[in-house]
Design a protein around this motif. Structure first.
Motif, mmCIF file in Angstrom:
data_model
loop_
_atom_site.group_PDB
_atom_site.id
_atom_site.type_symbol
_atom_site.label_atom_id
_atom_site.label_comp_id
_atom_site.label_asym_id
_atom_site.label_seq_id
_atom_site.Cartn_x
_atom_site.Cartn_y
_atom_site.Cartn_z
ATOM 1 N N PRO A 165 0.766 -1.322 -0.007
ATOM 2 C CA PRO A 165 0.076 0.024 -0.062
ATOM 3 C C PRO A 165 0.502 1.066 -0.035
ATOM 4 N N VAL A 166 2.314 1.848 0.856
ATOM 5 C CA VAL A 166 2.573 2.814 0.376
ATOM 6 C C VAL A 166 3.561 2.861 -0.657
ATOM 7 N N GLN A 167 3.671 1.280 -0.955
ATOM 8 C CA GLN A 167 4.383 1.825 -2.730
ATOM 9 C C GLN A 167 3.561 2.332 -3.180
ATOM 10 N N ASN A 168 2.336 2.097 -3.226
ATOM 11 C CA ASN A 168 1.407 2.099 -4.004
ATOM 12 C C ASN A 168 0.664 3.951 -3.937
ATOM 13 N N MET A 169 0.612 4.100 -3.212
ATOM 14 C CA MET A 169 0.715 5.502 -2.575
ATOM 15 C C MET A 169 1.265 6.588 -3.194
ATOM 16 N N LEU A 179 -9.762 7.825 6.241
ATOM 17 C CA LEU A 179 -10.393 7.691 5.184
ATOM 18 C C LEU A 179 -11.463 6.379 6.319
ATOM 19 N N GLY A 180 -10.829 6.253 7.448
ATOM 20 C CA GLY A 180 -11.657 4.922 8.032
ATOM 21 C C GLY A 180 -11.312 3.604 6.851
ATOM 22 N N ALA A 181 -10.176 3.424 6.031
ATOM 23 C CA ALA A 181 -9.824 2.674 5.472
ATOM 24 C C ALA A 181 -9.362 1.258 6.564
ATOM 25 N N THR A 182 -9.904 0.169 5.986
ATOM 26 C CA THR A 182 -9.528 -1.167 6.929
ATOM 27 C C THR A 182 -8.265 -1.778 6.305
ATOM 28 N N VAL A 183 -7.125 -0.978 6.338
ATOM 29 C CA VAL A 183 -5.799 -1.644 5.583
ATOM 30 C C VAL A 183 -5.127 -2.605 6.036
ATOM 31 N N VAL A 235 -1.080 -5.291 -2.389
ATOM 32 C CA VAL A 235 -2.380 -5.570 -2.799
ATOM 33 C C VAL A 235 -3.271 -6.043 -3.237
ATOM 34 N N GLY A 236 -1.973 -6.915 -4.603
ATOM 35 C CA GLY A 236 -2.107 -8.154 -4.921
ATOM 36 C C GLY A 236 -3.797 -8.993 -3.752
ATOM 37 N N ASP A 237 -2.778 -9.357 -2.805
ATOM 38 C CA ASP A 237 -3.209 -10.346 -1.851
ATOM 39 C C ASP A 237 -4.341 -10.065 -0.835
ATOM 40 N N GLY A 241 -12.539 -4.720 -1.331
ATOM 41 C CA GLY A 241 -12.957 -3.427 0.123
ATOM 42 C C GLY A 241 -11.254 -2.534 0.034
ATOM 43 N N GLN A 242 -10.652 -3.570 0.382
ATOM 44 C CA GLN A 242 -8.798 -2.888 0.856
ATOM 45 C C GLN A 242 -8.431 -2.306 -0.198
ATOM 46 N N ARG A 243 -8.553 -2.851 -1.264
ATOM 47 C CA ARG A 243 -8.187 -2.297 -2.552
ATOM 48 C C ARG A 243 -8.493 -0.886 -3.249
ATOM 49 N N GLN A 244 -10.135 -1.015 -3.161
ATOM 50 C CA GLN A 244 -10.620 -0.215 -3.422
ATOM 51 C C GLN A 244 -10.274 1.674 -2.209
ATOM 52 N N ALA A 245 -10.149 0.947 -0.978
ATOM 53 C CA ALA A 245 -9.819 1.950 -0.247
ATOM 54 C C ALA A 245 -8.449 2.682 -0.415
ATOM 55 N N ILE A 246 -7.622 1.875 -0.848
ATOM 56 C CA ILE A 246 -6.576 2.395 -1.049
ATOM 57 C C ILE A 246 -6.436 3.097 -1.875
ATOM 58 N N ALA A 247 -6.866 2.822 -3.310
ATOM 59 C CA ALA A 247 -7.006 3.654 -4.288
ATOM 60 C C ALA A 247 -7.078 5.171 -4.330
ATOM 61 N N ILE A 248 -8.576 5.165 -3.628
ATOM 62 C CA ILE A 248 -9.337 6.413 -3.086
ATOM 63 C C ILE A 248 -8.570 6.960 -2.163
ATOM 64 N N ALA A 249 -7.409 6.562 -0.761
ATOM 65 C CA ALA A 249 -6.512 7.515 -0.135
ATOM 66 C C ALA A 249 -5.845 7.791 -1.069
ATOM 67 N N ARG A 250 -5.328 7.425 -1.985
ATOM 68 C CA ARG A 250 -3.942 7.833 -2.295
ATOM 69 C C ARG A 250 -4.727 9.211 -3.258
#
Length: 257
Positions: free
Chosen positions: A100-104, A138-142, A149-151, A155-164
């Motif tokens: 998630p951090v690398q994607n962010m 965001l209240g994301a459960t990461v 993130v592929g694992d 819902g978690q992937r969606q939250a990461i994309a929105i937070a980014r």
């Protein structure tokens, strides 16, 4: 909602054809700072084509796009991102093998100070802390910041994309079906985040098939049908029934500026 006189992003007469299919036909669109604009339409109405054109991912056949009232180079995603415009697509556009951090921070890595930065070292602790803060806001459960993130769940992937997107957007953020893969609590968090982003003076474009969410969170609704904008109305002046009718063609309405 604070609407300025000049749209932060404005499109006039956009047209785009794919073979014999006209995806956009002389389409207008505009968004203002501090306003949530819902973009709605049935499948095939042209929503995705319009968003891709406004985010630098698709060239149009004709028409103009302005930013702060001026025509600018918006032909590439990097040029658009440099303006402070971010987009969350339905396919999320995450790198599944990265955490998630690398994607962010993908393409925006924080280089270490001094010679360390020249050698390719990064401020990993700072990036991790800022990523966690963005997910928490965001209240994301990461659950893990170090797993690919592929694992993770949809819902978690969606939250990461929105937070980014929310973290990097300074002028406009496009959210294409941002609650589609989320549960009730996460959906509420996303809608609350949209309001907070709007209150910072950022323009939010909310693309959704959920009419209750559109009515709940938007200030204005723009309706596309068969590649053309058929309505531009204040949310307080319309209803779910009217919006559905506008999307299907059962109702016609003269555009309001």
């Amino acid at each position: 909602m604070t609407t300025a006189a000049v749209p932060v992003l404005e499109a006039r007469g956009l047209s785009r054809q794919f073979g014999h299919v006209r995806a956009l036909s002389n389409t207008d669109f505009e968004v203002y700072p501090g306003e949530v604009t819902a973009l709605i339409g049935d499948n095939g109405a042209g929503k995705s084509t319009l968003v891709k054109a406004l985010s630098g991912n698709l060239a149009v056949d004709s028409g103009t796009i302005k930013f702060d009232g001026k025509e600018l180079d918006m032909s590439t995603p990097s040029a658009v991102s440099a303006l402070g415009i971010e987009t969350v697509y339905q396919d999320l556009a995450l790198a599944p093998h990265l955490d998630p951090v690398q994607n962010m921070y993908l393409g925006r890595e924080l280089a270490a100070d001094g010679i360390g930065g020249l050698l390719g070292f990064m401020k990993k602790k700072e990036m991790r802390e800022q990523s966690r803060a963005a997910f928490d806001e965001l209240g994301a459960t990461v659950r893990s910041l170090s797993s690919p993130v592929g694992d993770m769940s949809g819902g978690q992937r969606q939250a990461i994309a929105i937070a980014r997107a929310v973290h990097w957007a300074s002028r406009v953020v496009f959210l294409d079906e941002p609650t589609a893969a989320l549960g009730v609590r996460q959906t509420k968090n996303v809608l609350d985040t949209i309001r907070r982003v709007r209150d910072k003076g950022i323009a939010v474009v909310f693309i959704s098939h959920s009419m209750p969410h559109v009515i709940e969170v938007s200030d204005r609704v723009q309706v596309l049908r068969l590649g053309t904008r058929v309505a531009n109305v204040k949310t307080q002046d319309t209803s779910m029934e009217e919006l559905v009718g506008l999307m299907t063609g059962a109702v016609t309405k003269e555009e309001n500026a």
